[in-house]
Design an enzyme around this catalytic site. Structure first.
Site, PDB file in Angstrom:
ATOM      1  CE1 TYR A  83      -6.733  -5.826  -1.525  1.00  0.00           C
ATOM      2  CE2 TYR A  83      -5.711  -4.648   0.307  1.00  0.00           C
ATOM      3  CZ  TYR A  83      -5.719  -5.689  -0.577  1.00  0.00           C
ATOM      4  OH  TYR A  83      -4.707  -6.616  -0.542  1.00  0.00           O
ATOM      5  CG  HIS A  84      -9.788   2.971  -1.172  1.00  0.00           C
ATOM      6  ND1 HIS A  84      -9.252   2.653   0.038  1.00  0.00           N
ATOM      7  CD2 HIS A  84      -9.129   4.064  -1.583  1.00  0.00           C
ATOM      8  CE1 HIS A  84      -8.309   3.512   0.356  1.00  0.00           C
ATOM      9  NE2 HIS A  84      -8.210   4.386  -0.621  1.00  0.00           N
TER      10      HIS A  84
END
Ligand code: T46
Length: 133
Positions: A48-49
């Site tokens: 999630y980045h």
């Protein structure tokens, strides 16, 4: 969006298989860091980045997992299950890792040392960042 999966040479004989990875030969960058994750429980999601400049190769050296890649315009899902396959993850690419098998070991070869300032951990910030380019 093109998915780049490397198929590494396997040196196999009756004793089993061996894969050797050298920077600029098998891996398209200088390898400055290696890390790996394991004991990822069922249902766990990671990532999630995106990274501003880091390039990586992800190799599921045991078990399996799925990777979602998102360049801000297009999303693709990749299944990793072979210890001789490496997924290239360029910079400016949002990534999510999920569906880890219980025995999964995901190894990452990275072009840079760890630097939290290189991370974009907010999705809207990521979209703004890639759309500016
Ligand atoms: C990525 C995906 C595929 C360190 O201290 N040094 C390191 O080199 C790394 C990678 C992490 N850490 C620390 C920072 C956090 O406290 O380990 C902890 C877990 O890191 P993170 O939450 O960033 O882990 P993931 O699995 O979400 O992401 C990792 C990498 O950080 C990232 O660069 O592309 O794997």
């Amino acid at each position: 969006m093109q998915i780049v999966k490397y198929q590494f040479q396997q040196h196999g004989d009756e004793r089993g298989q061996l894969v050797a990875l050298e920077e600029f030969i098998d891996i398209p960058f200088e390898i400055k860091r290696v890390y790996y994750m394991y004991d990822t429980g069922l249902g766990v999601t990671r990532g999630y980045h995106a990274h501003k400049s880091l390039e990586q190769i992800l190799i599921c050296i045991h078990g399996s997992c799925k990777i979602l890649l998102d360049n801000g315009t297009e999303k693709k899902k990749v299944f990793l299950e072979k210890p001789y396959e490496g997924l290239y993850v360029p910079n400016n690419m949002w990534r999510e890792m999920y569906d880890f098998s219980e025995d999964a070991v995901l190894m990452c070869l990275a072009s840079e040392v760890y630097n939290e300032d290189d991370y974009i951990r907010d999705y809207d910030e990521f979209l703004t960042f890639v759309n500016k380019k």
